[in-house]
Motif scaffolding. Structure first.
Motif, PDB file in Angstrom:
ATOM      1  N   ILE A  96       0.847  -1.204   0.000  1.00 51.50           N
ATOM      2  CA  ILE A  96       0.000   0.000   0.000  1.00 51.50           C
ATOM      3  C   ILE A  96       0.881   1.253   0.000  1.00 51.50           C
ATOM      4  CG2 ILE A  96      -1.837  -1.269   1.212  1.00 51.50           C
ATOM      5  CD1 ILE A  96      -1.277   0.480   3.687  1.00 51.50           C
ATOM      6  N   ASP A  97       0.241   2.411  -0.089  1.00 50.79           N
ATOM      7  CA  ASP A  97       0.952   3.692  -0.059  1.00 50.79           C
ATOM      8  C   ASP A  97       1.557   3.882   1.346  1.00 50.79           C
ATOM      9  OD1 ASP A  97       1.622   6.412   0.165  1.00 50.79           O
ATOM     10  OD2 ASP A  97      -0.045   7.055  -1.100  1.00 50.79           O
ATOM     11  N   PRO A  98       2.877   4.113   1.440  1.00 52.93           N
ATOM     12  CA  PRO A  98       3.513   4.276   2.763  1.00 52.93           C
ATOM     13  C   PRO A  98       2.907   5.405   3.594  1.00 52.93           C
ATOM     14  CG  PRO A  98       5.081   4.729   0.961  1.00 52.93           C
ATOM     15  CD  PRO A  98       3.840   4.205   0.323  1.00 52.93           C
ATOM     16  N   THR A  99       2.388   6.428   2.916  1.00 54.50           N
ATOM     17  CA  THR A  99       1.760   7.537   3.647  1.00 54.50           C
ATOM     18  C   THR A  99       0.530   7.012   4.394  1.00 54.50           C
ATOM     19  OG1 THR A  99       2.410   8.829   1.719  1.00 54.50           O
ATOM     20  CG2 THR A  99       1.050   9.949   3.326  1.00 54.50           C
ATOM     21  N   GLU A 100      -0.199   6.109   3.753  1.00 52.74           N
ATOM     22  CA  GLU A 100      -1.370   5.497   4.392  1.00 52.74           C
ATOM     23  C   GLU A 100      -0.943   4.604   5.560  1.00 52.74           C
ATOM     24  OE1 GLU A 100      -4.897   5.339   4.175  1.00 52.74           O
ATOM     25  OE2 GLU A 100      -4.464   7.287   3.309  1.00 52.74           O
ATOM     26  N   ASP A 117       4.537  -2.429   8.889  1.00 52.17           N
ATOM     27  CA  ASP A 117       4.208  -2.662   7.477  1.00 52.17           C
ATOM     28  C   ASP A 117       5.256  -3.613   6.927  1.00 52.17           C
ATOM     29  OD1 ASP A 117       6.086  -0.436   7.579  1.00 52.17           O
ATOM     30  OD2 ASP A 117       5.645  -0.050   5.454  1.00 52.17           O
ATOM     31  N   ALA A 118       4.785  -4.712   6.310  1.00 53.56           N
ATOM     32  CA  ALA A 118       5.700  -5.793   5.919  1.00 53.56           C
ATOM     33  C   ALA A 118       5.312  -6.372   4.557  1.00 53.56           C
ATOM     34  CB  ALA A 118       5.688  -6.884   7.012  1.00 53.56           C
ATOM     35  N   PRO A 119       5.341  -5.527   3.502  1.00 56.06           N
ATOM     36  CA  PRO A 119       4.993  -6.050   2.177  1.00 56.06           C
ATOM     37  C   PRO A 119       6.039  -7.045   1.682  1.00 56.06           C
ATOM     38  CG  PRO A 119       5.866  -3.824   1.992  1.00 56.06           C
ATOM     39  CD  PRO A 119       5.743  -4.111   3.460  1.00 56.06           C
ATOM     40  N   VAL A 120       5.678  -7.774   0.639  1.00 59.28           N
ATOM     41  CA  VAL A 120       6.543  -8.867   0.181  1.00 59.28           C
ATOM     42  C   VAL A 120       6.887  -8.695  -1.294  1.00 59.28           C
ATOM     43  CG1 VAL A 120       5.402 -10.403   1.812  1.00 59.28           C
ATOM     44  CG2 VAL A 120       4.698 -10.461  -0.593  1.00 59.28           C
ATOM     45  N   SER A 121       8.001  -9.284  -1.699  1.00 62.05           N
ATOM     46  CA  SER A 121       8.210  -9.498  -3.130  1.00 62.05           C
ATOM     47  C   SER A 121       8.384 -10.992  -3.337  1.00 62.05           C
ATOM     48  CB  SER A 121       9.391  -8.691  -3.674  1.00 62.05           C
ATOM     49  OG  SER A 121      10.595  -9.289  -3.324  1.00 62.05           O
ATOM     50  N   GLY A 122       8.090 -11.418  -4.580  1.00 60.61           N
ATOM     51  CA  GLY A 122       7.977 -12.856  -4.876  1.00 60.61           C
ATOM     52  C   GLY A 122       6.499 -13.132  -5.033  1.00 60.61           C
ATOM     53  N   GLY A 123       6.141 -13.842  -6.074  1.00 68.98           N
ATOM     54  CA  GLY A 123       4.725 -14.086  -6.347  1.00 68.98           C
ATOM     55  C   GLY A 123       4.209 -15.352  -5.683  1.00 68.98           C
ATOM     56  N   GLU A 124       3.128 -15.894  -6.249  1.00 71.82           N
ATOM     57  CA  GLU A 124       2.448 -17.052  -5.661  1.00 71.82           C
ATOM     58  C   GLU A 124       3.387 -18.258  -5.422  1.00 71.82           C
ATOM     59  OE1 GLU A 124      -0.592 -18.774  -8.087  1.00 71.82           O
ATOM     60  OE2 GLU A 124      -1.633 -19.660  -6.381  1.00 71.82           O
ATOM     61  N   PRO A 125       4.263 -18.614  -6.399  1.00 68.70           N
ATOM     62  CA  PRO A 125       5.118 -19.796  -6.149  1.00 68.70           C
ATOM     63  C   PRO A 125       5.975 -19.633  -4.897  1.00 68.70           C
ATOM     64  CG  PRO A 125       5.271 -19.118  -8.462  1.00 68.70           C
ATOM     65  CD  PRO A 125       4.488 -18.051  -7.746  1.00 68.70           C
ATOM     66  N   MET A 126       6.479 -18.408  -4.672  1.00 71.35           N
ATOM     67  CA  MET A 126       7.318 -18.185  -3.484  1.00 71.35           C
ATOM     68  C   MET A 126       6.473 -18.121  -2.218  1.00 71.35           C
ATOM     69  SD  MET A 126      10.143 -15.636  -4.992  1.00 71.35           S
ATOM     70  CE  MET A 126      11.517 -16.278  -5.929  1.00 71.35           C
ATOM     71  N   ALA A 127       5.229 -17.650  -2.360  1.00 69.49           N
ATOM     72  CA  ALA A 127       4.316 -17.672  -1.205  1.00 69.49           C
ATOM     73  C   ALA A 127       4.037 -19.119  -0.804  1.00 69.49           C
ATOM     74  CB  ALA A 127       3.013 -16.947  -1.545  1.00 69.49           C
ATOM     75  N   VAL A 128       3.877 -19.995  -1.798  1.00 67.65           N
ATOM     76  CA  VAL A 128       3.624 -21.420  -1.526  1.00 67.65           C
ATOM     77  C   VAL A 128       4.857 -22.053  -0.892  1.00 67.65           C
ATOM     78  CG1 VAL A 128       3.162 -23.667  -2.613  1.00 67.65           C
ATOM     79  CG2 VAL A 128       1.905 -21.630  -3.390  1.00 67.65           C
ATOM     80  N   PRO A 162      11.483   3.013  10.181  1.00 67.56           N
ATOM     81  CA  PRO A 162      10.202   3.250  10.860  1.00 67.56           C
ATOM     82  C   PRO A 162       8.993   2.898   9.985  1.00 67.56           C
ATOM     83  CG  PRO A 162      11.477   5.294  10.657  1.00 67.56           C
ATOM     84  CD  PRO A 162      12.267   4.226   9.992  1.00 67.56           C
ATOM     85  N   ILE A 163       7.805   2.922  10.595  1.00 68.83           N
ATOM     86  CA  ILE A 163       6.568   2.550   9.887  1.00 68.83           C
ATOM     87  C   ILE A 163       6.472   3.273   8.532  1.00 68.83           C
ATOM     88  CG2 ILE A 163       5.204   4.308  11.143  1.00 68.83           C
ATOM     89  CD1 ILE A 163       3.841   0.862  10.113  1.00 68.83           C
ATOM     90  N   GLY A 164       6.106   2.537   7.497  1.00 70.17           N
ATOM     91  CA  GLY A 164       6.033   3.066   6.132  1.00 70.17           C
ATOM     92  C   GLY A 164       7.250   2.683   5.301  1.00 70.17           C
ATOM     93  N   SER A 165       8.377   2.392   5.981  1.00 64.40           N
ATOM     94  CA  SER A 165       9.619   2.096   5.248  1.00 64.40           C
ATOM     95  C   SER A 165       9.512   0.808   4.440  1.00 64.40           C
ATOM     96  CB  SER A 165      10.799   1.969   6.211  1.00 64.40           C
ATOM     97  OG  SER A 165      10.913   3.104   7.017  1.00 64.40           O
ATOM     98  N   GLY A 166       8.764  -0.165   4.958  1.00 61.34           N
ATOM     99  CA  GLY A 166       8.577  -1.415   4.211  1.00 61.34           C
ATOM    100  C   GLY A 166       7.932  -1.134   2.869  1.00 61.34           C
ATOM    101  N   ASP A 239       0.218  -0.297  -7.730  1.00 63.50           N
ATOM    102  CA  ASP A 239       1.499   0.023  -7.074  1.00 63.50           C
ATOM    103  C   ASP A 239       2.111   1.308  -7.636  1.00 63.50           C
ATOM    104  OD1 ASP A 239       1.454  -2.179  -5.383  1.00 63.50           O
ATOM    105  OD2 ASP A 239       2.506  -3.465  -6.793  1.00 63.50           O
ATOM    106  N   LEU A 240       2.050   1.477  -8.968  1.00 62.50           N
ATOM    107  CA  LEU A 240       2.658   2.689  -9.542  1.00 62.50           C
ATOM    108  C   LEU A 240       1.817   3.920  -9.232  1.00 62.50           C
ATOM    109  CD1 LEU A 240       4.333   1.674 -12.920  1.00 62.50           C
ATOM    110  CD2 LEU A 240       5.145   1.426 -10.585  1.00 62.50           C
ATOM    111  N   THR A 241       0.493   3.756  -9.086  1.00 60.81           N
ATOM    112  CA  THR A 241      -0.341   4.873  -8.618  1.00 60.81           C
ATOM    113  C   THR A 241       0.137   5.304  -7.236  1.00 60.81           C
ATOM    114  OG1 THR A 241      -2.231   4.005  -9.835  1.00 60.81           O
ATOM    115  CG2 THR A 241      -2.729   5.582  -8.091  1.00 60.81           C
ATOM    116  N   ASN A 242       0.348   4.333  -6.342  1.00 59.31           N
ATOM    117  CA  ASN A 242       0.840   4.643  -4.991  1.00 59.31           C
ATOM    118  C   ASN A 242       2.232   5.272  -5.041  1.00 59.31           C
ATOM    119  OD1 ASN A 242      -1.480   3.722  -3.743  1.00 59.31           O
ATOM    120  ND2 ASN A 242      -0.687   1.662  -3.379  1.00 59.31           N
ATOM    121  N   ALA A 243       3.092   4.739  -5.935  1.00 61.20           N
ATOM    122  CA  ALA A 243       4.465   5.267  -6.044  1.00 61.20           C
ATOM    123  C   ALA A 243       4.433   6.725  -6.514  1.00 61.20           C
ATOM    124  CB  ALA A 243       5.286   4.421  -7.017  1.00 61.20           C
ATOM    125  N   LEU A 244       3.628   7.005  -7.548  1.00 66.37           N
ATOM    126  CA  LEU A 244       3.585   8.376  -8.082  1.00 66.37           C
ATOM    127  C   LEU A 244       2.945   9.328  -7.078  1.00 66.37           C
ATOM    128  CD1 LEU A 244       2.739   7.562 -11.810  1.00 66.37           C
ATOM    129  CD2 LEU A 244       4.876   8.525 -10.933  1.00 66.37           C
TER     130      LEU A 244
END
Ligand code: NAD
Length: 296
Positions: A96-100, A117-128, A162-166, A239-244
């Motif tokens: 999500i947007d770090p500001t949020e 905040d703990a977002p991830v990279s790696g798609g479904e195969p890595m989640a499995v 701090p919070i938002g950095s993830g 994601d790019l909407t949030n980034a911009l």
């Protein structure tokens, strides 16, 4: 430790299963009862709402599409805050947007709830496989207390600040991936239009400076004409909407990200929003009147 899990979609379902495999008690809740039932058959307890989970658990993981969904799960009707107790930890793993993230955490702090905040990279195969990469923001002591939970779903857990950095790290990742796919698309349509075989160009350059994980994952898909997600264009658009939004709020220019965003507008208008993001190549194919797909 008893963990509530909200959002059992492509990513959340296998992540919750990995918590169970690691020996955590899990209380599962999402909008679809059939998905809750599936988790119960794997050893989870059924939850009935965010408030229900908050009353029964030490920490709650959310894995939801975007910040309005996180807000709804936390502050909406029967949301987490309605059942929360002092000391509850919210582990938001959504991108999500770090500001949020900062705003939600500040509102929760007033109610005695700590958030990371703990977002991830790696798609479904890595989640499995339980081999996601997690980038984490929040109070360091809270992150350390929650590290065993995160490690049950991931092979890499990096504390960023701090919070938002993830989510800042996650958005940086998404900017680089989108721009890199666009660069590959531009170069490989050029090669094809020059009459050179894209597969041989790929083999020739992948080991050099231009080579990348993105090239290795996405260019073979482009050459196969395979747009099966993977990671969907509509999620990358989010994601790019949030980034911009985040970049514009601090006057941090992002011209390449903005260009990829315009390519996404074209692809969404052409009905390709559910394609994998390797379909960026379709934009270049339309511009150049050539196709990188190998003739069979
Ligand atoms: P998804 O759409 O498959 O799953 C989201 C789930 O959340 C859905 O099942 C939906 O019903 C549920 N949901 C939405 N609002 C809810 C609410 N208020 N209460 C309870 N449940 C609710 O999405 P996903 O692919 O699992 O992605 C989740 C997050 O992970 C997104 O932020 C995405 O950007 C990120 N992500 C996805 C991938 C990927 O490859 N799919 C990779 C890395 C990160």
């Amino acid at each position: 430790m008893k963990i509530g899990f909200i959002g059992l979609g492509i990513m959340g379902k296998p992540m919750a299963k990995n918590l169970l495999k690691a020996g955590f008690e899990v209380v599962a809740y999402t909008h679809k009862q059939a998905t809750i039932d599936e988790l119960v058959s794997c050893g989870a307890e059924a939850g009935t709402s965010g408030a229900d989970l908050a009353g029964r658990c030490d920490a709650i993981v959310t894995m939801l599409p975007n910040s309005p969904n996180v807000r709804d799960a936390v502050f909406g009707k029967n949301g987490i805050v309605e059942g929360a107790h002092e000391g509850l930890v919210l582990i938001d793993m959504s991108s999500i947007d770090p500001t949020e993230s900062k705003k939600i955490a500040a509102e929760l702090e007033k109610k005695g709830i700590d958030m990371i905040d703990a977002p991830v990279s790696g798609g479904e195969p890595m989640a499995v496989a339980g081999t996601l990469s997690v980038m984490v923001g929040g109070k360091e002591e809270t992150v350390e207390a929650m590290r065993p939970v995160l490690s049950a779903m991931a092979s890499s857990v990096v504390y960023v600040g701090p919070i938002g950095s993830g989510n800042v790290a996650k958005l940086a990742n998404q900017m680089i991936v989108g721009i890199n796919i666009a660069a590959c698309s531009e170069a490989f349509t050029f090669a094809k239009k020059m009459g050179t075989d894209p597969e041989l160009v790929y083999q020739a350059i992948r080991g050099g400076l231009a080579g990348s994980n993105v090239m290795n994952a996405k260019v073979p898909m482009m050459i196969d004409g395979n747009y099966t997600p993977g990671f969907r264009i509509n999620l990358h658009t989010k994601d790019l909407t949030n980034a911009l939004n985040a970049a514009h709020a601090i006057n941090s220019p992002a011209p390449f990200t903005a260009s990829v965003m315009e390519i996404f507008q074209y692809l969404n208008a052409m009905g390709c929003g559910a394609d994998d993001h390797d379909a960026i190549v379709k934009y270049y194919e339309a511009l150049s009147g050539t196709s990188v797909v190998a003739e069979k």
